[in-house]
Design a protein around this motif. Sequence first.
Motif, PDB file in Angstrom:
ATOM      1  N   ARG A 115       0.800  -1.224   0.000  1.00 42.68           N
ATOM      2  CA  ARG A 115       0.000   0.000   0.000  1.00 42.68           C
ATOM      3  C   ARG A 115       0.838   1.282   0.000  1.00 42.68           C
TER       4      ARG A 115
ATOM      5  N   GLU B 114      -1.537   7.209  -4.208  1.00 44.00           N
ATOM      6  CA  GLU B 114      -2.745   7.300  -3.393  1.00 44.00           C
ATOM      7  C   GLU B 114      -4.027   7.120  -4.206  1.00 44.00           C
ATOM      8  N   LYS B 115      -4.013   7.563  -5.446  1.00 45.03           N
ATOM      9  CA  LYS B 115      -5.238   7.471  -6.246  1.00 45.03           C
ATOM     10  C   LYS B 115      -5.645   6.031  -6.536  1.00 45.03           C
ATOM     11  N   TYR B 116      -4.748   5.083  -6.273  1.00 48.63           N
ATOM     12  CA  TYR B 116      -5.076   3.678  -6.507  1.00 48.63           C
ATOM     13  C   TYR B 116      -5.398   2.930  -5.211  1.00 48.63           C
ATOM     14  N   HIS B 117      -5.415   3.631  -4.083  1.00 47.92           N
ATOM     15  CA  HIS B 117      -5.643   2.957  -2.806  1.00 47.92           C
ATOM     16  C   HIS B 117      -7.033   2.333  -2.732  1.00 47.92           C
ATOM     17  N   SER B 118      -8.029   3.007  -3.258  1.00 48.02           N
ATOM     18  CA  SER B 118      -9.377   2.460  -3.191  1.00 48.02           C
ATOM     19  C   SER B 118      -9.475   1.158  -3.978  1.00 48.02           C
ATOM     20  N   ALA B 119      -8.905   1.139  -5.173  1.00 51.29           N
ATOM     21  CA  ALA B 119      -8.913  -0.085  -5.977  1.00 51.29           C
ATOM     22  C   ALA B 119      -8.108  -1.184  -5.298  1.00 51.29           C
TER      23      ALA B 119
ATOM     24  N   ASP C 233      -7.745  -1.529  -2.020  1.00 52.96           N
ATOM     25  CA  ASP C 233      -8.568  -2.041  -0.921  1.00 52.96           C
ATOM     26  C   ASP C 233      -9.605  -3.025  -1.444  1.00 52.96           C
ATOM     27  N   ASP C 234     -10.173  -2.726  -2.601  1.00 54.71           N
ATOM     28  CA  ASP C 234     -11.124  -3.649  -3.208  1.00 54.71           C
ATOM     29  C   ASP C 234     -10.439  -4.976  -3.553  1.00 54.71           C
TER      30      ASP C 234
END
Length: 418
Positions: free
Chosen positions: A22, A27-32, A34-35
């Motif tokens: 992580r 940072e813009k890829y953190h949500s993906a 987490d998924d």
Amino acid sequence: MSDRLLIISGDGHVALPMAEYRPYLEEKYHSAFDDLLGSTAKTTINFFDVLDPELAERHKATIYDSGAIEGHWDPERRVQELAKDGIVGELLFPDGTPFSAGGLGSARTRFPGELELAGARAYNRWVADFTAGQPALGAQAILCLHDVAEAVKDVYRAKELGFKSLFMPGMDDGKPLFWDPCYEPLWSAAEEVGLPLNFHGGTGMPDYGGAVLPGVPGEVRARISGFEFAWWAHRPFWFLIWSGVLERHAGLRIAFTEQHSDWVIQVLAMMDHSWHNSMMNDSLKKIVKRPPSEYYKRQVWIGSSLLSRGELVTRDRIGTDKMMFGADFPHPEGTFGVTREYLRATIGATDMTDDEIRAFLGGNAASFYGFDVDALRPMADSHGLTLDEIRVPLPQGEEEILRRVDALRPTITLSDMR
């Protein structure tokens, strides 16, 4: 000269536990990400799904129960574990990354190109930290070819970071094949910075219709994909030669790792015959101006993991200056824990000269990848194996100790080629 061998493995694998990538992701890829962590997507390599139970138990005891697996993400532990087997240097391949970056063919869960590139760059940032201050460990940068311009940027970044090689994907995902002119900037960049392109066994494999196939037992699928594992990784060899890439880029260097060595004997014989005698249009010689074997001699090397004793018997046909030993840590087919015995079963059964042994076990890799032999020599002097240790053939009754029998794999012999 020290009687202890400076052994460099041209094939080892590293990875962080997935969640720990992580901080290395934008940072813009953190949500993906987490998924991804919350999904059932296959994110790591799990050999226990396909291993024979007895072999699985042995692998578990040797790699996991012993704690050696910590060398997957702990560089100091990695160097310590390698030293136990007399290995003092290692070229590193990925072994589990965000969004399947650098994945090997059918084992991959596929993600959009932007996410795969983000995962590759996260791994590249981490492996730069992993190898920092560790002359024994050689980093490779994962390249993604969804966007060739971005791949070129990563070539230059790899050079700036002191990486030793570039880990190439295969020709899959509907991307252009390697004869396509779109890759010219990539070949030029790699040639300019002097970093070799490395194709590992399994790259480019198809998905075979999925991981689970109705009516096809898993062990059948695994055996067939394993049988074809090397062939798919060989394909870039003839694409890069026949399309004239190696003619146009004479300084470009290529390595083919963990896909055996003896295949090049037959392939080169057929390719040279076609170049000299084919009934097809001879104007190809305007593109490929010399016999394929000349490009091989000039620009191609072989990461010979895991090799058979027969490959060493045919070493003159393969090229003693081309072959590089690989231990494949921490994979179950690797030599960790039995490297001495493996070398006895292979080198010990041949008439290799001292110079040939030193070149195969470390000298070729040091020269090709640029390892600092002066920095590695003290560890070799304290932990290295000796020529006398590995020259003693392994008795037939003791071959059971080897995790797999690639040491005894049938191979092309000189008589087969006459």
